[in-house]
Scaffold this motif. Structure first.
Motif, PDB file in Angstrom:
ATOM      1  N   THR A  72       3.316 -10.995   6.892  1.00  0.00           N
ATOM      2  CA  THR A  72       2.192 -11.830   7.321  1.00  0.00           C
ATOM      3  C   THR A  72       0.892 -11.439   6.616  1.00  0.00           C
ATOM      4  OG1 THR A  72       2.085 -10.408   9.292  1.00  0.00           O
ATOM      5  CG2 THR A  72       3.104 -12.559   9.547  1.00  0.00           C
ATOM      6  N   LEU A  73       0.764 -10.167   6.249  1.00  0.00           N
ATOM      7  CA  LEU A  73      -0.413  -9.742   5.477  1.00  0.00           C
ATOM      8  C   LEU A  73      -0.473 -10.502   4.164  1.00  0.00           C
ATOM      9  CD1 LEU A  73      -1.791  -6.191   4.906  1.00  0.00           C
ATOM     10  CD2 LEU A  73      -1.261  -7.606   2.924  1.00  0.00           C
ATOM     11  N   ARG A  74       0.672 -10.625   3.502  1.00  0.00           N
ATOM     12  CA  ARG A  74       0.702 -11.271   2.191  1.00  0.00           C
ATOM     13  C   ARG A  74       0.593 -12.790   2.281  1.00  0.00           C
ATOM     14  NH1 ARG A  74       2.697  -6.494   2.148  1.00  0.00           N
ATOM     15  NH2 ARG A  74       2.349  -5.170   0.316  1.00  0.00           N
ATOM     16  N   ILE A  75       0.758 -13.317   3.470  1.00  0.00           N
ATOM     17  CA  ILE A  75       0.521 -14.748   3.680  1.00  0.00           C
ATOM     18  C   ILE A  75      -0.958 -14.998   3.967  1.00  0.00           C
ATOM     19  CG2 ILE A  75       0.982 -16.721   5.200  1.00  0.00           C
ATOM     20  CD1 ILE A  75       3.813 -15.546   5.603  1.00  0.00           C
ATOM     21  N   TRP A  76      -1.522 -14.169   4.855  1.00  0.00           N
ATOM     22  CA  TRP A  76      -2.906 -14.374   5.284  1.00  0.00           C
ATOM     23  C   TRP A  76      -3.933 -13.971   4.227  1.00  0.00           C
ATOM     24  CZ3 TRP A  76      -4.372 -17.477   8.848  1.00  0.00           C
ATOM     25  CH2 TRP A  76      -3.622 -17.663  10.007  1.00  0.00           C
ATOM     26  N   LEU A  77      -3.677 -12.873   3.516  1.00  0.00           N
ATOM     27  CA  LEU A  77      -4.705 -12.321   2.632  1.00  0.00           C
ATOM     28  C   LEU A  77      -5.173 -13.301   1.549  1.00  0.00           C
ATOM     29  CD1 LEU A  77      -6.516  -9.972   1.973  1.00  0.00           C
ATOM     30  CD2 LEU A  77      -4.655  -8.958   0.626  1.00  0.00           C
ATOM     31  N   PRO A  78      -4.273 -13.916   0.774  1.00  0.00           N
ATOM     32  CA  PRO A  78      -4.778 -14.866  -0.235  1.00  0.00           C
ATOM     33  C   PRO A  78      -5.475 -16.070   0.375  1.00  0.00           C
ATOM     34  CG  PRO A  78      -2.367 -14.939  -0.105  1.00  0.00           C
ATOM     35  CD  PRO A  78      -2.804 -13.753   0.690  1.00  0.00           C
TER      36      PRO A  78
ATOM     37  N   PHE B 114     -12.786 -10.562  -1.327  1.00  0.00           N
ATOM     38  CA  PHE B 114     -11.592  -9.819  -0.933  1.00  0.00           C
ATOM     39  C   PHE B 114     -11.826  -8.894   0.257  1.00  0.00           C
ATOM     40  CE2 PHE B 114      -9.084  -5.890  -1.238  1.00  0.00           C
ATOM     41  CZ  PHE B 114      -7.796  -6.410  -1.131  1.00  0.00           C
ATOM     42  N   GLU B 115     -12.892  -8.099   0.208  1.00  0.00           N
ATOM     43  CA  GLU B 115     -13.079  -7.055   1.231  1.00  0.00           C
ATOM     44  C   GLU B 115     -13.236  -7.603   2.643  1.00  0.00           C
ATOM     45  OE1 GLU B 115     -15.436  -3.640   0.866  1.00  0.00           O
ATOM     46  OE2 GLU B 115     -14.900  -3.236  -1.223  1.00  0.00           O
ATOM     47  N   PRO B 116     -14.080  -8.620   2.874  1.00  0.00           N
ATOM     48  CA  PRO B 116     -14.150  -9.162   4.240  1.00  0.00           C
ATOM     49  C   PRO B 116     -12.805  -9.721   4.708  1.00  0.00           C
ATOM     50  CG  PRO B 116     -16.007  -9.917   2.929  1.00  0.00           C
ATOM     51  CD  PRO B 116     -15.050  -9.258   1.989  1.00  0.00           C
ATOM     52  N   ALA B 117     -12.081 -10.351   3.793  1.00  0.00           N
ATOM     53  CA  ALA B 117     -10.757 -10.883   4.139  1.00  0.00           C
ATOM     54  C   ALA B 117      -9.810  -9.748   4.500  1.00  0.00           C
ATOM     55  CB  ALA B 117     -10.204 -11.688   2.967  1.00  0.00           C
TER      56      ALA B 117
ATOM     57  N   ILE C 116      -2.093  -2.837 -10.391  1.00  0.00           N
ATOM     58  CA  ILE C 116      -1.967  -4.220  -9.952  1.00  0.00           C
ATOM     59  C   ILE C 116      -2.278  -4.302  -8.460  1.00  0.00           C
ATOM     60  CG2 ILE C 116      -0.225  -4.811 -11.677  1.00  0.00           C
ATOM     61  CD1 ILE C 116       1.874  -4.574  -9.398  1.00  0.00           C
ATOM     62  N   GLY C 117      -2.448  -5.513  -7.976  1.00  0.00           N
ATOM     63  CA  GLY C 117      -2.585  -5.742  -6.545  1.00  0.00           C
ATOM     64  C   GLY C 117      -3.662  -4.905  -5.887  1.00  0.00           C
ATOM     65  N   LEU C 118      -3.287  -4.251  -4.803  1.00  0.00           N
ATOM     66  CA  LEU C 118      -4.233  -3.464  -4.013  1.00  0.00           C
ATOM     67  C   LEU C 118      -4.830  -2.311  -4.810  1.00  0.00           C
ATOM     68  CD1 LEU C 118      -5.468  -3.078  -1.197  1.00  0.00           C
ATOM     69  CD2 LEU C 118      -3.538  -1.584  -0.646  1.00  0.00           C
ATOM     70  N   LEU C 119      -4.101  -1.798  -5.792  1.00  0.00           N
ATOM     71  CA  LEU C 119      -4.596  -0.663  -6.575  1.00  0.00           C
ATOM     72  C   LEU C 119      -5.856  -1.015  -7.361  1.00  0.00           C
ATOM     73  CD1 LEU C 119      -1.267   0.873  -7.962  1.00  0.00           C
ATOM     74  CD2 LEU C 119      -2.553   1.507  -5.918  1.00  0.00           C
ATOM     75  N   LEU C 120      -6.062  -2.290  -7.608  1.00  0.00           N
ATOM     76  CA  LEU C 120      -7.252  -2.716  -8.343  1.00  0.00           C
ATOM     77  C   LEU C 120      -8.525  -2.476  -7.543  1.00  0.00           C
ATOM     78  CD1 LEU C 120      -5.924  -6.082  -9.831  1.00  0.00           C
ATOM     79  CD2 LEU C 120      -6.300  -3.932 -11.059  1.00  0.00           C
ATOM     80  N   SER C 121      -8.377  -2.333  -6.211  1.00  0.00           N
ATOM     81  CA  SER C 121      -9.547  -2.122  -5.358  1.00  0.00           C
ATOM     82  C   SER C 121      -9.831  -0.634  -5.121  1.00  0.00           C
ATOM     83  CB  SER C 121      -9.355  -2.828  -4.006  1.00  0.00           C
ATOM     84  OG  SER C 121      -8.305  -2.212  -3.263  1.00  0.00           O
ATOM     85  N   LYS C 122      -9.016   0.232  -5.726  1.00  0.00           N
ATOM     86  CA  LYS C 122      -9.160   1.669  -5.509  1.00  0.00           C
ATOM     87  C   LYS C 122      -9.908   2.326  -6.664  1.00  0.00           C
ATOM     88  CE  LYS C 122      -6.684   1.286  -1.789  1.00  0.00           C
ATOM     89  NZ  LYS C 122      -7.335   1.309  -0.458  1.00  0.00           N
ATOM     90  N   SER C 123     -10.608   3.421  -6.343  1.00  0.00           N
ATOM     91  CA  SER C 123     -11.348   4.151  -7.368  1.00  0.00           C
ATOM     92  C   SER C 123     -10.389   4.953  -8.240  1.00  0.00           C
ATOM     93  CB  SER C 123     -12.361   5.100  -6.712  1.00  0.00           C
ATOM     94  OG  SER C 123     -11.681   6.141  -6.026  1.00  0.00           O
ATOM     95  N   GLN C 124     -10.808   5.247  -9.449  1.00  0.00           N
ATOM     96  CA  GLN C 124      -9.986   6.054 -10.354  1.00  0.00           C
ATOM     97  C   GLN C 124      -9.755   7.452  -9.787  1.00  0.00           C
ATOM     98  OE1 GLN C 124      -8.348   5.078 -13.170  1.00  0.00           O
ATOM     99  NE2 GLN C 124      -9.030   3.045 -12.491  1.00  0.00           N
ATOM    100  N   GLU C 125     -10.729   7.959  -9.054  1.00  0.00           N
ATOM    101  CA  GLU C 125     -10.587   9.276  -8.431  1.00  0.00           C
ATOM    102  C   GLU C 125      -9.444   9.269  -7.415  1.00  0.00           C
ATOM    103  OE1 GLU C 125     -13.246  12.526  -5.869  1.00  0.00           O
ATOM    104  OE2 GLU C 125     -14.052  10.533  -6.326  1.00  0.00           O
ATOM    105  N   LEU C 126      -9.384   8.211  -6.597  1.00  0.00           N
ATOM    106  CA  LEU C 126      -8.325   8.120  -5.601  1.00  0.00           C
ATOM    107  C   LEU C 126      -6.974   7.894  -6.271  1.00  0.00           C
ATOM    108  CD1 LEU C 126      -7.720   8.130  -2.564  1.00  0.00           C
ATOM    109  CD2 LEU C 126      -7.992   5.641  -2.578  1.00  0.00           C
TER     110      LEU C 126
END
Length: 206
Positions: free
Chosen positions: A160-166, A175-178, A33-43
């Protein structure tokens, strides 16, 4: 405490506790979920990275939840032994979370810009916290207050990360540029705010 301050204090505590508990979602989730969705299966299969990730979010959550009560003068003065105990829990949690955060920063989504932002956050967070702890040990309580304000301002970057990011993700549409922007926006304005708060209170570190 006037009505406005009471509302601000309630919101402050609500956000600190709410985001502090947020890492439990990663613990009990049945899938990524969340940030893990942006990670590779290897990581995601890397045991050391997982130790760093969960060490960072879980102990960071503890620091966020216990740290905010220390800003209540009434709570702090009512029981100094309790204040010291909570402070020690906060410092230990920051040490673990900060070191883990510095490590996983090298694997941050968004490349060097995000990596540098999160790594510097970890470095500053550790520095402020260790300096605050040493000041308390030396009974330089004004310096202790100043650096604890800076420390928790860095810690509050989780909120503040969780306020700004969405908001930025919706605004930019990606997502990545944000995430690259948030790697800095989550904590730099917090420290600027802390700086002016320290000045307003007339605190000095000598």
């Amino acid at each position: 405490m006037n009505r406005t301050n009471k509302v601000a204090w309630f919101v402050f505590g609500f956000l600190a506790i709410g985001v502090g508990l947020y890492p439990l979602m990663y613990v009990f989730a049945q899938e990524e979920i969340g940030l893990l969705l942006s990670k590779s299966q290897e990581l995601l299969a890397n045991v050391i990275w997982n130790i760093g990730f969960f060490g960072h979010i879980l102990f960071g959550g503890v620091a966020l939840m216990v740290g905010w009560v220390q800003f209540s003068k009434r709570f702090r003065n009512a029981n100094l032994a309790r204040h010291r105990l909570i402070g020690k829990i906060y410092v230990v949690s920051v040490l673990i979370s900060g070191i883990c955060g510095g490590f996983i920063a090298f694997y941050a989504t968004g490349g060097p810009i995000a990596m540098t932002g999160f790594f510097l956050l970890a470095v500053f967070w550790l520095y402020f916290t260790i300096t605050a702890y040493r000041a308390a040990r030396e009974q330089d309580f004004e310096k202790h207050k100043v650096f604890m304000i800076y420390s928790y301002a860095a810690c509050f970057g989780a909120v503040t990360l969780r306020i700004w990011l969405p908001l930025l993700t919706m605004l930019i549409g990606s997502f990545e540029p944000a995430y690259r922007i948030v790697a800095w926006l989550a904590w730099v304005p917090n420290l600027v705010f802390a700086y002016y708060w320290v000045r307003r209170k007339g605190l000095s570190i000598g």
